[in-house]
Design a protein around this motif. Sequence first.
Motif, PDB file in Angstrom:
ATOM      1  N   GLY A 222       0.784  -1.232   0.000  1.00 48.08           N
ATOM      2  CA  GLY A 222       0.000   0.000   0.000  1.00 48.08           C
ATOM      3  C   GLY A 222       0.815   1.280   0.000  1.00 48.08           C
ATOM      4  O   GLY A 222       0.669   2.125  -0.887  1.00 48.08           O
ATOM      5  N   PRO A 223       1.718   1.491   0.960  1.00 46.43           N
ATOM      6  CA  PRO A 223       2.499   2.739   0.981  1.00 46.43           C
ATOM      7  C   PRO A 223       3.383   2.866  -0.259  1.00 46.43           C
ATOM      8  O   PRO A 223       3.972   1.883  -0.723  1.00 46.43           O
ATOM      9  N   ASP A 224       3.473   4.074  -0.790  1.00 43.59           N
ATOM     10  CA  ASP A 224       4.237   4.282  -2.029  1.00 43.59           C
ATOM     11  C   ASP A 224       4.863   5.674  -2.050  1.00 43.59           C
ATOM     12  O   ASP A 224       4.422   6.558  -2.779  1.00 43.59           O
ATOM     13  N   PRO A 225       5.930   5.894  -1.278  1.00 46.35           N
ATOM     14  CA  PRO A 225       6.605   7.201  -1.328  1.00 46.35           C
ATOM     15  C   PRO A 225       7.127   7.491  -2.729  1.00 46.35           C
ATOM     16  O   PRO A 225       7.304   6.589  -3.554  1.00 46.35           O
ATOM     17  N   SER A 226       7.391   8.758  -3.008  1.00 50.80           N
ATOM     18  CA  SER A 226       7.808   9.160  -4.351  1.00 50.80           C
ATOM     19  C   SER A 226       9.149   8.563  -4.744  1.00 50.80           C
ATOM     20  O   SER A 226       9.481   8.497  -5.931  1.00 50.80           O
ATOM     21  N   THR A 227       9.917   8.092  -3.780  1.00 48.73           N
ATOM     22  CA  THR A 227      11.203   7.444  -4.074  1.00 48.73           C
ATOM     23  C   THR A 227      11.051   5.939  -4.264  1.00 48.73           C
ATOM     24  O   THR A 227      12.005   5.179  -4.071  1.00 48.73           O
TER      25      THR A 227
ATOM     26  N   CYS B 260       4.946   6.539   4.070  1.00 47.90           N
ATOM     27  CA  CYS B 260       3.530   6.566   3.700  1.00 47.90           C
ATOM     28  C   CYS B 260       3.359   6.631   2.189  1.00 47.90           C
ATOM     29  O   CYS B 260       3.167   5.628   1.527  1.00 47.90           O
ATOM     30  N   GLY B 261       3.410   7.840   1.642  1.00 47.20           N
ATOM     31  CA  GLY B 261       3.232   8.007   0.212  1.00 47.20           C
ATOM     32  C   GLY B 261       1.865   8.538  -0.151  1.00 47.20           C
ATOM     33  O   GLY B 261       1.012   8.828   0.699  1.00 47.20           O
ATOM     34  N   ALA B 262       1.631   8.629  -1.466  1.00 49.36           N
ATOM     35  CA  ALA B 262       0.443   9.307  -1.978  1.00 49.36           C
ATOM     36  C   ALA B 262      -0.853   8.583  -1.647  1.00 49.36           C
ATOM     37  O   ALA B 262      -1.911   9.211  -1.555  1.00 49.36           O
ATOM     38  N   HIS B 263      -0.817   7.270  -1.499  1.00 52.51           N
ATOM     39  CA  HIS B 263      -2.061   6.505  -1.309  1.00 52.51           C
ATOM     40  C   HIS B 263      -2.381   6.213   0.156  1.00 52.51           C
ATOM     41  O   HIS B 263      -3.169   5.303   0.452  1.00 52.51           O
ATOM     42  N   SER B 264      -1.794   6.977   1.058  1.00 50.03           N
ATOM     43  CA  SER B 264      -2.008   6.676   2.474  1.00 50.03           C
ATOM     44  C   SER B 264      -3.440   6.941   2.917  1.00 50.03           C
ATOM     45  O   SER B 264      -3.905   6.355   3.896  1.00 50.03           O
ATOM     46  N   VAL B 265      -4.183   7.822   2.221  1.00 50.07           N
ATOM     47  CA  VAL B 265      -5.580   8.033   2.609  1.00 50.07           C
ATOM     48  C   VAL B 265      -6.384   6.754   2.408  1.00 50.07           C
ATOM     49  O   VAL B 265      -7.412   6.546   3.066  1.00 50.07           O
ATOM     50  N   ALA B 266      -5.923   5.882   1.506  1.00 52.07           N
ATOM     51  CA  ALA B 266      -6.615   4.610   1.267  1.00 52.07           C
ATOM     52  C   ALA B 266      -5.963   3.459   2.006  1.00 52.07           C
ATOM     53  O   ALA B 266      -6.655   2.599   2.565  1.00 52.07           O
TER      54      ALA B 266
ATOM     55  N   ARG C  47       4.372  15.075 -10.058  1.00 53.68           N
ATOM     56  CA  ARG C  47       4.214  15.104  -8.596  1.00 53.68           C
ATOM     57  C   ARG C  47       5.349  14.328  -7.900  1.00 53.68           C
ATOM     58  O   ARG C  47       5.902  14.777  -6.901  1.00 53.68           O
ATOM     59  N   GLU C  48       5.709  13.165  -8.448  1.00 57.00           N
ATOM     60  CA  GLU C  48       6.743  12.366  -7.802  1.00 57.00           C
ATOM     61  C   GLU C  48       8.108  13.026  -7.885  1.00 57.00           C
ATOM     62  O   GLU C  48       8.966  12.803  -7.028  1.00 57.00           O
ATOM     63  N   ALA C  49       8.325  13.822  -8.931  1.00 54.20           N
ATOM     64  CA  ALA C  49       9.616  14.512  -9.073  1.00 54.20           C
ATOM     65  C   ALA C  49       9.701  15.755  -8.210  1.00 54.20           C
ATOM     66  O   ALA C  49      10.757  16.398  -8.155  1.00 54.20           O
ATOM     67  N   ALA C  50       8.602  16.095  -7.508  1.00 57.99           N
ATOM     68  CA  ALA C  50       8.553  17.367  -6.788  1.00 57.99           C
ATOM     69  C   ALA C  50       9.674  17.491  -5.764  1.00 57.99           C
ATOM     70  O   ALA C  50      10.262  18.570  -5.609  1.00 57.99           O
ATOM     71  N   ALA C  51       9.995  16.403  -5.063  1.00 52.60           N
ATOM     72  CA  ALA C  51      11.019  16.483  -4.024  1.00 52.60           C
ATOM     73  C   ALA C  51      12.354  16.924  -4.590  1.00 52.60           C
ATOM     74  O   ALA C  51      13.150  17.578  -3.908  1.00 52.60           O
ATOM     75  N   GLY C  52      12.616  16.583  -5.850  1.00 58.16           N
ATOM     76  CA  GLY C  52      13.840  17.048  -6.488  1.00 58.16           C
ATOM     77  C   GLY C  52      13.684  18.412  -7.119  1.00 58.16           C
ATOM     78  O   GLY C  52      14.578  19.261  -7.028  1.00 58.16           O
TER      79      GLY C  52
END
Length: 957
Positions: free
Chosen positions: A135-140, A155-161, A382-387
């Motif tokens: 379930g958890p899928d951080p951008s890295t 956590c990652g983007a899908h943590s609300v689910a 969105r996933e590249a945002a941290a960079g």
Amino acid sequence: MATSDAVGRTADLARALRSTLRGEVRFGAAERAVYSQDASNYRQVPRGVVKPADADDVRAAVALCREYGVPVVPRGAGTSIGGQATGPGAVVLDFRRHLNRVLAVDPGTRTARVEPGAVLDDLQAAARPYGLRFGPDPSTHSRCTLGGMIGNNACGAHSVAWGRTSDHLHSLDLLLADGTELTVGGPLTPAGRDRLAARTGRAGELHRALQALAADHLALLRRAMPALPRRGSGYALDALLPEHGHDLARALAGSEGSCAVLLGATVGLVDAPAARALVVAGYPDEAAAADALPDLLPLGPLTAEGMAADLLAALAAAGRRPAVLDRLPDGACWLFLETGGADTAEAADRARTLAAAVRRTPRATVTVLDDPGEQRRLWAVREAAAGIVTRLPDPAVPGGVPAWPGWEDSAVPVERLGDYLRALRGLLARHGLRGVPFGHFGEGCVHLRLDFPLAERPWVFREFMEEAADLAVAHGGSLSGEHGDGQARSELLSRMYPPEVLALFGRFKRIWDPENLLNPGVLVDPRPLDADLRVAGRFRALPLALPYERDGGSLLNAVHRCVGVAKCVDTASGVMCPSYMATGEERHSTRGRARLLAEMLRGELVTDGWRSAEVREALDLCLGCKGCASECPVQVDLATYKAEFLHQHYRWRPRPRSHLALGWLPLWLRGAALAPGLFNVLARHRGAAAVLRRAAGIDRRRSLPALPPETFGRWFRRYRAAHPEPVGATPVLLWPDSMADLLDPAPARAAVLALERLGFAVRLPAGRVCCGLTLVSTGQLSLARWVMRRSLARLPPDLPVVGLEPSCTATLREEWPRLIGEHRLPARVRTFAELLDDHGVDLPRLGDTALTQVHCHQHAVLGTDADRRVAERLGLANTVLDSGCCGLAGSFGMERGHYEVSVAAAERVLLPAVRAAAPDTLLLADGLSCRTQINDLAPGHRPLHLAEVVLRALGIN
């Protein structure tokens, strides 16, 4: 004397580790340098690095470190933003190198067994055939490890689910610092707790102590631990409460390697939706987007991610604006609300319901994307945002200003998120700081990197961090929402928790690790948040030959672009970094090399400046492919830094033979072209060829090229004598690069014949020219400048310049402005495909199947959009390989010592695809290096330049 004793004990420990372990033991300056940082603001030089081969190595390493009293820091991908993946004077255990397997997936129980260094994407790939996923899928996700995710409770983007990593832990196999091993996990019944407490030895003692900790402080733990879905700060002691089942796995999630070393884990999996749709909702600002969430979350989106317009401005400033951003609805902040379903219709229906709810909010706009490709491209932004947000655009500073972590991860109750964001903007304004808020708005978690003046005014960092901590706590929040505390926030825990809870944190740590050997200085007895800053201290002002125009003329600023996002250790894509993919060594990654250069400028670990053997070794396997310059989120450009280093390293010193032979290759080829037959006889003679290879520093396994009987220049003069320049045709200047002229003239001849058939009049420069690339790549920059200026004088001032060799064409566009200040020419330089595309020429349809190897410099500097459109106009069913550099990379793959890396790079994707291609497949490779590599390693498959394919389509033999 104490220092001498410490050095001796370190040497003794290193010897003991090497004699006991099967894995790598690295205590040298280079390894310590590249492991001295994670993705945080901090630099903490470890004592050494161990890359255990198996669990027995881990046991032995921890036992020896305990014997010598040396701390241990477990590490995955090294992407921790809080500063918890390295430690001063510690031995770093790098689990990603060997202990990286997904051991089993059990679809019946929906679980997987993993080693601590297993990469999340590998787990997802193993679970996908069963319709499952983690379930958890951080951008890295392409490089982060399960051990690191457990350590930070990612956590990652899908943590609300699907929640956090702690929600999916079935069991953890642990090694304590004293050698005790135990497995913990899952809620326990009272009888289960009694059985554990009744165990003998250290394990029983530990369970009894943990149960007593909870039993003695039930009221405090229930009252003082905020009930937040994203509470990532401190130890999760409330997991020890009876109503939570005394779940030790959940209590250890987020402990940042400070309590136990993970040997393995069993994790739970969830059903992966068969279809998805993406609702993108636009709002006037991020606070308005946050205010809308309480009405949207009850509809059950899989994600509720926030992304503000500031992020797109930072993306545009970096020169990259994907076309998919045109699909965003009007607004200055967007929520990405993903829906899932058993099929496309169900996902779309849920998306329509969400979109209708969005429209009920005044001033909100909405777009629904059901095309999976568009969804992937938007998620990639969105996933590249941290960079992306590590550099903030600034009109006064070319290349922007650095933005640092520290307060990148706060979380508050979602119903208070809008107010928190407004107050946070006010706090930023009072301190004169800028940042780009984005992140997991659906759970109140905000990512924010800020332009702290860490080097000039470090006290601003402390002042802001303290006030920001108070602000988050005032809104009922947590200092960290998923990245952990590390050095950045552990000191601030006293602003979030009362002293009694902090005392319990210390007690919890001592129960597990009474000797404080595991990652000391985080969470308990923390190091100051403003100590060990990696930009602090004195750096050498070494002489430079290149301008570093995007970095204020500073190589230090250039290498400090690297903030450890670690896309360069992602092996899923073919582009970056070929030598790391071949060796797996951290010092051969883009970030590893950048850190070594930074240490060279600091002068403490790497003390020899431009003469450094450690830096030379790390850069020696850099192919100069420029993949990092385009793929690194902050455009760390190791090919340029390597050219600078080689220039300075060999200044007034003897150079390797290969630099003189291959760096001056155009000169030697010109001489050999006077008697090509003689050269070819020598190149085919076994003894003579061996002498030539040895003299030139060429690997004995490389074949020497055969020279054509006639150079392109001579052919063109004959051609023009028989075919006068077409009257009324559009004149263009063909760049006769040295390789096309002297080594492989077929593409140049094809370009002339094709272009003149298509309505162009081809001209050549008034004399011999060379782009200077072979000199740049070997660091002979002074000579390269002379060659460039001489060649520039032979070019007419107005004609389009058509380049056929991608590396030479890229040099004209990028290196000539940098080295000789020629800024007018690049706008006139076109690739063969760009020229055809610009003029919209009609092309016959071939209708063939094609396989394309894109030259690495074309990918990084020139782009391939025009090539794609030309291939479509030719009617080619074209597959473009995600192979990155072919591995030859000009002279790189020819030189002794590089053959294995060169072949390994080619064998990743390129050569298997070539061998598997049908016999009638057209192999397109505009780069001479790519064609040579294919001819050398996959003989029988003749690759073609695009000009040759166009010529074939025109029916000209």
